[in-house]
Design a protein around this motif. Structure first.
Motif, PDB file in Angstrom:
ATOM      1  N   VAL A 161       0.864  -1.177   0.000  1.00 35.63           N
ATOM      2  CA  VAL A 161       0.000   0.000   0.000  1.00 35.63           C
ATOM      3  C   VAL A 161       0.903   1.230   0.000  1.00 35.63           C
ATOM      4  CG1 VAL A 161      -1.839   1.248   1.190  1.00 35.63           C
ATOM      5  CG2 VAL A 161      -1.756  -1.268   1.287  1.00 35.63           C
ATOM      6  N   PRO A 162       0.923   1.981  -1.098  1.00 36.16           N
ATOM      7  CA  PRO A 162       1.770   3.173  -1.151  1.00 36.16           C
ATOM      8  C   PRO A 162       1.348   4.223  -0.126  1.00 36.16           C
ATOM      9  CG  PRO A 162       0.912   2.616  -3.335  1.00 36.16           C
ATOM     10  CD  PRO A 162       0.197   1.757  -2.341  1.00 36.16           C
ATOM     11  N   ASP A 163       2.279   5.096   0.230  1.00 37.93           N
ATOM     12  CA  ASP A 163       1.979   6.163   1.189  1.00 37.93           C
ATOM     13  C   ASP A 163       0.843   7.063   0.710  1.00 37.93           C
ATOM     14  OD1 ASP A 163       3.891   5.424   3.063  1.00 37.93           O
ATOM     15  OD2 ASP A 163       5.474   6.576   2.061  1.00 37.93           O
ATOM     16  N   ASN A 164       0.718   7.244  -0.612  1.00 35.19           N
ATOM     17  CA  ASN A 164      -0.301   8.153  -1.140  1.00 35.19           C
ATOM     18  C   ASN A 164      -1.622   7.453  -1.486  1.00 35.19           C
ATOM     19  OD1 ASN A 164       0.524   6.735  -3.418  1.00 35.19           O
ATOM     20  ND2 ASN A 164       0.427   8.521  -4.758  1.00 35.19           N
ATOM     21  N   ALA A 165      -1.790   6.205  -1.090  1.00 36.51           N
ATOM     22  CA  ALA A 165      -3.032   5.483  -1.401  1.00 36.51           C
ATOM     23  C   ALA A 165      -4.206   6.123  -0.668  1.00 36.51           C
ATOM     24  CB  ALA A 165      -2.902   4.016  -1.009  1.00 36.51           C
ATOM     25  N   ARG A 166      -5.368   6.089  -1.324  1.00 36.24           N
ATOM     26  CA  ARG A 166      -6.595   6.634  -0.754  1.00 36.24           C
ATOM     27  C   ARG A 166      -7.436   5.528  -0.123  1.00 36.24           C
ATOM     28  NH1 ARG A 166     -11.533   6.810  -2.949  1.00 36.24           N
ATOM     29  NH2 ARG A 166     -10.724   6.166  -4.957  1.00 36.24           N
ATOM     30  N   VAL A 167      -7.574   4.406  -0.851  1.00 41.49           N
ATOM     31  CA  VAL A 167      -8.371   3.279  -0.368  1.00 41.49           C
ATOM     32  C   VAL A 167      -7.704   1.961  -0.736  1.00 41.49           C
ATOM     33  CG1 VAL A 167     -10.618   4.447  -0.489  1.00 41.49           C
ATOM     34  CG2 VAL A 167      -9.802   3.182  -2.462  1.00 41.49           C
ATOM     35  N   VAL A 168      -8.070   0.932   0.008  1.00 36.91           N
ATOM     36  CA  VAL A 168      -7.728  -0.444  -0.329  1.00 36.91           C
ATOM     37  C   VAL A 168      -9.031  -1.066  -0.819  1.00 36.91           C
ATOM     38  CG1 VAL A 168      -7.018  -2.692   0.570  1.00 36.91           C
ATOM     39  CG2 VAL A 168      -5.860  -0.611   1.344  1.00 36.91           C
ATOM     40  N   GLU A 169      -9.004  -1.629  -2.023  1.00 33.77           N
ATOM     41  CA  GLU A 169     -10.185  -2.265  -2.599  1.00 33.77           C
ATOM     42  C   GLU A 169      -9.911  -3.749  -2.757  1.00 33.77           C
ATOM     43  OE1 GLU A 169     -11.947   1.355  -5.269  1.00 33.77           O
ATOM     44  OE2 GLU A 169     -10.576  -0.028  -6.269  1.00 33.77           O
ATOM     45  N   TYR A 170     -10.933  -4.565  -2.528  1.00 29.19           N
ATOM     46  CA  TYR A 170     -10.769  -6.005  -2.676  1.00 29.19           C
ATOM     47  C   TYR A 170     -12.122  -6.644  -2.926  1.00 29.19           C
ATOM     48  CZ  TYR A 170     -12.015  -5.934   2.311  1.00 29.19           C
ATOM     49  OH  TYR A 170     -12.628  -5.710   3.512  1.00 29.19           O
ATOM     50  N   GLY A 171     -12.085  -7.868  -3.464  1.00 28.95           N
ATOM     51  CA  GLY A 171     -13.337  -8.564  -3.705  1.00 28.95           C
ATOM     52  C   GLY A 171     -13.155  -9.838  -4.498  1.00 28.95           C
ATOM     53  N   VAL A 172     -14.292 -10.298  -5.030  1.00 31.40           N
ATOM     54  CA  VAL A 172     -14.354 -11.508  -5.836  1.00 31.40           C
ATOM     55  C   VAL A 172     -14.972 -11.134  -7.175  1.00 31.40           C
ATOM     56  CG1 VAL A 172     -15.531 -13.736  -6.063  1.00 31.40           C
ATOM     57  CG2 VAL A 172     -14.510 -13.077  -3.886  1.00 31.40           C
ATOM     58  N   GLY A 173     -14.344 -11.569  -8.259  1.00 33.52           N
ATOM     59  CA  GLY A 173     -14.885 -11.318  -9.589  1.00 33.52           C
ATOM     60  C   GLY A 173     -15.152 -12.631 -10.301  1.00 33.52           C
ATOM     61  N   ILE A 174     -16.270 -12.669 -11.038  1.00 33.94           N
ATOM     62  CA  ILE A 174     -16.572 -13.856 -11.837  1.00 33.94           C
ATOM     63  C   ILE A 174     -17.078 -13.424 -13.203  1.00 33.94           C
ATOM     64  CG2 ILE A 174     -17.054 -15.325  -9.843  1.00 33.94           C
ATOM     65  CD1 ILE A 174     -20.039 -15.078 -10.426  1.00 33.94           C
ATOM     66  N   ALA A 175     -16.894 -14.300 -14.166  1.00 30.41           N
ATOM     67  CA  ALA A 175     -17.436 -14.107 -15.511  1.00 30.41           C
ATOM     68  C   ALA A 175     -18.065 -15.426 -15.916  1.00 30.41           C
ATOM     69  CB  ALA A 175     -16.337 -13.715 -16.491  1.00 30.41           C
ATOM     70  N   GLY A 176     -19.236 -15.361 -16.497  1.00 34.57           N
ATOM     71  CA  GLY A 176     -19.919 -16.586 -16.885  1.00 34.57           C
ATOM     72  C   GLY A 176     -20.858 -17.068 -15.807  1.00 34.57           C
ATOM     73  N   ASP A 177     -21.278 -18.320 -15.960  1.00 30.98           N
ATOM     74  CA  ASP A 177     -22.251 -18.892 -15.033  1.00 30.98           C
ATOM     75  C   ASP A 177     -21.596 -19.304 -13.725  1.00 30.98           C
ATOM     76  OD1 ASP A 177     -24.259 -18.588 -16.908  1.00 30.98           O
ATOM     77  OD2 ASP A 177     -23.895 -20.566 -17.781  1.00 30.98           O
ATOM     78  N   GLY A 178     -22.428 -19.506 -12.712  1.00 29.10           N
ATOM     79  CA  GLY A 178     -21.962 -20.002 -11.433  1.00 29.10           C
ATOM     80  C   GLY A 178     -22.338 -19.105 -10.284  1.00 29.10           C
ATOM     81  N   GLU A 179     -21.912 -19.521  -9.101  1.00 29.87           N
ATOM     82  CA  GLU A 179     -22.211 -18.796  -7.874  1.00 29.87           C
ATOM     83  C   GLU A 179     -20.969 -18.706  -7.003  1.00 29.87           C
ATOM     84  OE1 GLU A 179     -25.820 -19.942  -5.739  1.00 29.87           O
ATOM     85  OE2 GLU A 179     -26.344 -21.185  -7.462  1.00 29.87           O
ATOM     86  N   ALA A 180     -20.903 -17.646  -6.225  1.00 30.54           N
ATOM     87  CA  ALA A 180     -19.833 -17.486  -5.236  1.00 30.54           C
ATOM     88  C   ALA A 180     -20.460 -16.952  -3.958  1.00 30.54           C
ATOM     89  CB  ALA A 180     -18.769 -16.525  -5.740  1.00 30.54           C
TER      90      ALA A 180
END
Length: 191
Positions: A161-180
């Motif tokens: 995380v750089p000193d000038n960072a504003r936010v930390v973003e994170y998550g789960v990404g999917i493409a196509g069918d299915g569930e998470a």
């Protein structure tokens, strides 16, 4: 309270000199006075109406977000179920959260997410990134591949995380069918 202050400032002629009408105040009032249920959403106000929010800070993003649904399930172990609708056609969606980078600026962090998957037919990943104030919206991230089908398990990525960072973003990404199913999330400073 914020609405009262805004109306008071507008009625007293306050605000920016370039503002000549009170139209923004009128259009903002219905949003503030909405009867929508309150959540413990920690997403910053800059997200606005571009993303659909779900609770506990989670929201949907990505060019295919209208082809997916997400359901927040509160409880002892809150989780969000992300599911492709029948016509997703490989479109990309991400269920994400962002938090202030303040406690993590200048440090290496590990972001962990509990994720269960079923029937993923396309790309699936858990990812994280640190965003600076003027970074592009989809700045590069660090990711790890999700299993196509698995019981709840912890996925993790480590980022600087750089000193000038504003936010930390994170998550789960999917493409196509299915569930998470996205469960517990945590951020740890790496020594």
């Amino acid at each position: 309270m914020k609405l009262m202050v805004l109306v008071l400032v507008a009625s007293c002629g306050g605000g920016q000199a370039a503002t000549t009408t009170q139209e923004p105040v009128v259009s903002a009032a219905p949003t503030v006075a909405s009867s929508a249920p309150a959540t413990d959403d920690t997403s910053p106000p800059s997200i606005g109406t571009r993303h659909k929010k779900f609770g506990n800070g989670w929201f949907l993003s990505g060019n295919g977000k209208e082809f997916y649904e997400a359901i927040y399930e509160p409880g002892a172990e809150p989780r969000v179920v992300l599911k492709a609708l029948s016509d997703a056609h490989g479109r990309w969606v991400t269920l994400m959260k962002n938090v202030s980078s303040g406690p993590y600026a200048g440090k290496k962090i590990r972001v962990r997410l509990g994720v269960k998957t079923a029937g993923l037919t396309g790309r699936g990943e858990m990812w994280a990134r640190a965003q600076a104030p003027h970074s592009p919206e989809d700045a590069p991230s660090t990711s790890t591949k999700l299993d196509a089908a698995s019981e709840m398990k912890t996925y993790e990525v480590t980022i600087d995380v750089p000193d000038n960072a504003r936010v930390v973003e994170y998550g789960v990404g999917i493409a196509g069918d299915g569930e998470a199913w996205v469960g517990k999330d945590a951020i740890d400073v790496v020594p």
